[in-house]
Design a protein around this motif. Sequence first.
Motif, PDB file in Angstrom:
ATOM      1  N   MET A 102       0.826  -1.184   0.000  1.00 46.99           N
ATOM      2  CA  MET A 102       0.000   0.000   0.000  1.00 46.99           C
ATOM      3  C   MET A 102       0.870   1.247   0.000  1.00 46.99           C
ATOM      4  N   THR A 103       0.565   2.193  -0.858  1.00 54.08           N
ATOM      5  CA  THR A 103       1.308   3.448  -0.843  1.00 54.08           C
ATOM      6  C   THR A 103       0.698   4.368   0.205  1.00 54.08           C
ATOM      7  N   ASP A 104       1.433   5.390   0.587  1.00 52.18           N
ATOM      8  CA  ASP A 104       0.915   6.345   1.557  1.00 52.18           C
ATOM      9  C   ASP A 104      -0.383   6.974   1.071  1.00 52.18           C
ATOM     10  N   ASP A 105      -0.509   7.185  -0.247  1.00 47.53           N
ATOM     11  CA  ASP A 105      -1.701   7.823  -0.788  1.00 47.53           C
ATOM     12  C   ASP A 105      -2.927   6.924  -0.738  1.00 47.53           C
ATOM     13  N   SER A 106      -2.755   5.640  -0.507  1.00 49.59           N
ATOM     14  CA  SER A 106      -3.917   4.755  -0.459  1.00 49.59           C
ATOM     15  C   SER A 106      -4.247   4.297   0.959  1.00 49.59           C
ATOM     16  N   ARG A 107      -3.380   4.581   1.894  1.00 48.82           N
ATOM     17  CA  ARG A 107      -3.653   4.199   3.285  1.00 48.82           C
ATOM     18  C   ARG A 107      -4.793   5.051   3.833  1.00 48.82           C
ATOM     19  N   PRO A 108      -5.622   4.485   4.701  1.00 48.82           N
ATOM     20  CA  PRO A 108      -6.663   5.299   5.319  1.00 48.82           C
ATOM     21  C   PRO A 108      -6.031   6.343   6.240  1.00 48.82           C
ATOM     22  N   LEU A 109      -6.819   7.367   6.552  1.00 46.45           N
ATOM     23  CA  LEU A 109      -6.342   8.440   7.420  1.00 46.45           C
ATOM     24  C   LEU A 109      -6.848   8.250   8.841  1.00 46.45           C
ATOM     25  N   ALA A 110      -5.970   8.483   9.804  1.00 50.37           N
ATOM     26  CA  ALA A 110      -6.337   8.605  11.206  1.00 50.37           C
ATOM     27  C   ALA A 110      -6.117  10.074  11.544  1.00 50.37           C
ATOM     28  N   VAL A 111      -7.192  10.756  11.899  1.00 47.97           N
ATOM     29  CA  VAL A 111      -7.179  12.199  12.081  1.00 47.97           C
ATOM     30  C   VAL A 111      -7.190  12.509  13.577  1.00 47.97           C
TER      31      VAL A 111
ATOM     32  N   GLU B  32      -2.143   8.628  26.687  1.00 47.40           N
ATOM     33  CA  GLU B  32      -3.188   7.852  26.012  1.00 47.40           C
ATOM     34  C   GLU B  32      -3.319   8.252  24.552  1.00 47.40           C
ATOM     35  N   GLY B  33      -3.293   9.552  24.288  1.00 44.40           N
ATOM     36  CA  GLY B  33      -3.398  10.041  22.918  1.00 44.40           C
ATOM     37  C   GLY B  33      -2.183   9.680  22.085  1.00 44.40           C
ATOM     38  N   ILE B  34      -1.007   9.833  22.659  1.00 37.52           N
ATOM     39  CA  ILE B  34       0.237   9.516  21.939  1.00 37.52           C
ATOM     40  C   ILE B  34       0.249   8.032  21.570  1.00 37.52           C
ATOM     41  N   GLU B  35      -0.069   7.176  22.532  1.00 42.63           N
ATOM     42  CA  GLU B  35      -0.088   5.730  22.267  1.00 42.63           C
ATOM     43  C   GLU B  35      -1.090   5.370  21.179  1.00 42.63           C
ATOM     44  N   LEU B  36      -2.252   6.010  21.207  1.00 50.84           N
ATOM     45  CA  LEU B  36      -3.275   5.728  20.197  1.00 50.84           C
ATOM     46  C   LEU B  36      -2.802   6.162  18.812  1.00 50.84           C
ATOM     47  N   ALA B  37      -2.179   7.323  18.720  1.00 54.93           N
ATOM     48  CA  ALA B  37      -1.662   7.799  17.430  1.00 54.93           C
ATOM     49  C   ALA B  37      -0.608   6.846  16.887  1.00 54.93           C
ATOM     50  N   LEU B  38       0.283   6.376  17.747  1.00 61.84           N
ATOM     51  CA  LEU B  38       1.332   5.454  17.298  1.00 61.84           C
ATOM     52  C   LEU B  38       0.743   4.116  16.863  1.00 61.84           C
ATOM     53  N   ARG B  39      -0.308   3.684  17.549  1.00 64.72           N
ATOM     54  CA  ARG B  39      -0.980   2.438  17.146  1.00 64.72           C
ATOM     55  C   ARG B  39      -1.650   2.587  15.779  1.00 64.72           C
ATOM     56  N   TYR B  40      -2.358   3.695  15.586  1.00 63.91           N
ATOM     57  CA  TYR B  40      -3.012   3.922  14.291  1.00 63.91           C
ATOM     58  C   TYR B  40      -1.987   4.084  13.168  1.00 63.91           C
TER      59      TYR B  40
ATOM     60  N   GLU C 261       0.444   2.386  12.507  1.00 60.36           N
ATOM     61  CA  GLU C 261       0.842   1.096  11.950  1.00 60.36           C
ATOM     62  C   GLU C 261       0.051   0.752  10.687  1.00 60.36           C
ATOM     63  N   GLU C 262      -1.184   1.229  10.589  1.00 54.27           N
ATOM     64  CA  GLU C 262      -2.027   0.907   9.433  1.00 54.27           C
ATOM     65  C   GLU C 262      -2.509   2.130   8.663  1.00 54.27           C
ATOM     66  N   CYS C 263      -2.383   3.295   9.255  1.00 54.45           N
ATOM     67  CA  CYS C 263      -2.954   4.509   8.676  1.00 54.45           C
ATOM     68  C   CYS C 263      -1.895   5.589   8.513  1.00 54.45           C
ATOM     69  N   GLU C 264      -2.224   6.550   7.682  1.00 51.70           N
ATOM     70  CA  GLU C 264      -1.459   7.786   7.663  1.00 51.70           C
ATOM     71  C   GLU C 264      -2.064   8.679   8.734  1.00 51.70           C
TER      72      GLU C 264
ATOM     73  N   ALA D  83     -12.314  13.217   3.097  1.00 51.98           N
ATOM     74  CA  ALA D  83     -13.062  12.010   2.743  1.00 51.98           C
ATOM     75  C   ALA D  83     -13.364  11.944   1.252  1.00 51.98           C
ATOM     76  N   GLY D  84     -13.233  13.055   0.564  1.00 51.49           N
ATOM     77  CA  GLY D  84     -13.448  13.056  -0.881  1.00 51.49           C
ATOM     78  C   GLY D  84     -12.387  12.273  -1.632  1.00 51.49           C
ATOM     79  N   THR D  85     -11.231  12.084  -1.021  1.00 50.89           N
ATOM     80  CA  THR D  85     -10.148  11.377  -1.704  1.00 50.89           C
ATOM     81  C   THR D  85      -9.579  10.207  -0.920  1.00 50.89           C
ATOM     82  N   ARG D  86      -9.886  10.130   0.374  1.00 48.32           N
ATOM     83  CA  ARG D  86      -9.299   9.082   1.214  1.00 48.32           C
ATOM     84  C   ARG D  86     -10.320   8.575   2.212  1.00 48.32           C
ATOM     85  N   GLU D  87     -10.141   7.337   2.634  1.00 45.46           N
ATOM     86  CA  GLU D  87     -10.952   6.787   3.704  1.00 45.46           C
ATOM     87  C   GLU D  87     -10.505   7.407   5.020  1.00 45.46           C
ATOM     88  N   ILE D  88     -11.463   7.856   5.823  1.00 42.97           N
ATOM     89  CA  ILE D  88     -11.169   8.325   7.172  1.00 42.97           C
ATOM     90  C   ILE D  88     -11.417   7.139   8.097  1.00 42.97           C
ATOM     91  N   ARG D  89     -10.365   6.573   8.642  1.00 40.56           N
ATOM     92  CA  ARG D  89     -10.498   5.424   9.543  1.00 40.56           C
ATOM     93  C   ARG D  89     -11.043   5.864  10.892  1.00 40.56           C
TER      94      ARG D  89
END
Length: 162
Positions: free
Chosen positions: A1-10, A49-57, A59-62, A114-120
């Motif tokens: 998966m390229t960075d442009d196709s990975r879902p987004l974690a906002v 808690e927030g930092i850990e969650l961002a680092l976990r996301y 792994e699969e998301c931008e 969301a117009g161009t990427r999945e928002i996870r």
Amino acid sequence: MTDDSRPLAVFDLDNTLADTAHRQRYLERKPRDWDAFFAAAPQDPPLAEGIELALRYAEECEVVYLTGRPERCRRDTVDWLAAQGLPEGRIWMRRNHDRRPARRTKLETLRQLAGTREIRVLVDDDELVCEDAERAGFPVVRARWAAASAELKVAQEREGRT
């Protein structure tokens, strides 16, 4: 998966990744001292808690950042994120004189993304932002790990400041 196709974690910043408690005093005075409030942001302790969650996301998301902070805070924000070991990511910030409520500005940006990427996921502490995002169909994690601030809530909703 390229960075442009990975879902987004906002991720929001204030009271989601960064603990703003030490700078709340600037919002408790009349008039509010916004310059001092934002100038103190580089000293925000991280919220584990927030930092850990961002680092976990990451792994699969931008991971990207969506904040109500004004654009003039960009350099400090980039430096703070790097100092916490958070992923480099695009940062959407409020225009310096934009005073619309956070729930409007953030939902507008989410829809554009969301117009161009999945928002996870959207991770945010502002209940009104979370409610509106959920109504619009976005998956939400409520960041309830920081102490709530009545002054910050007023700033987010009524004053369009963060």
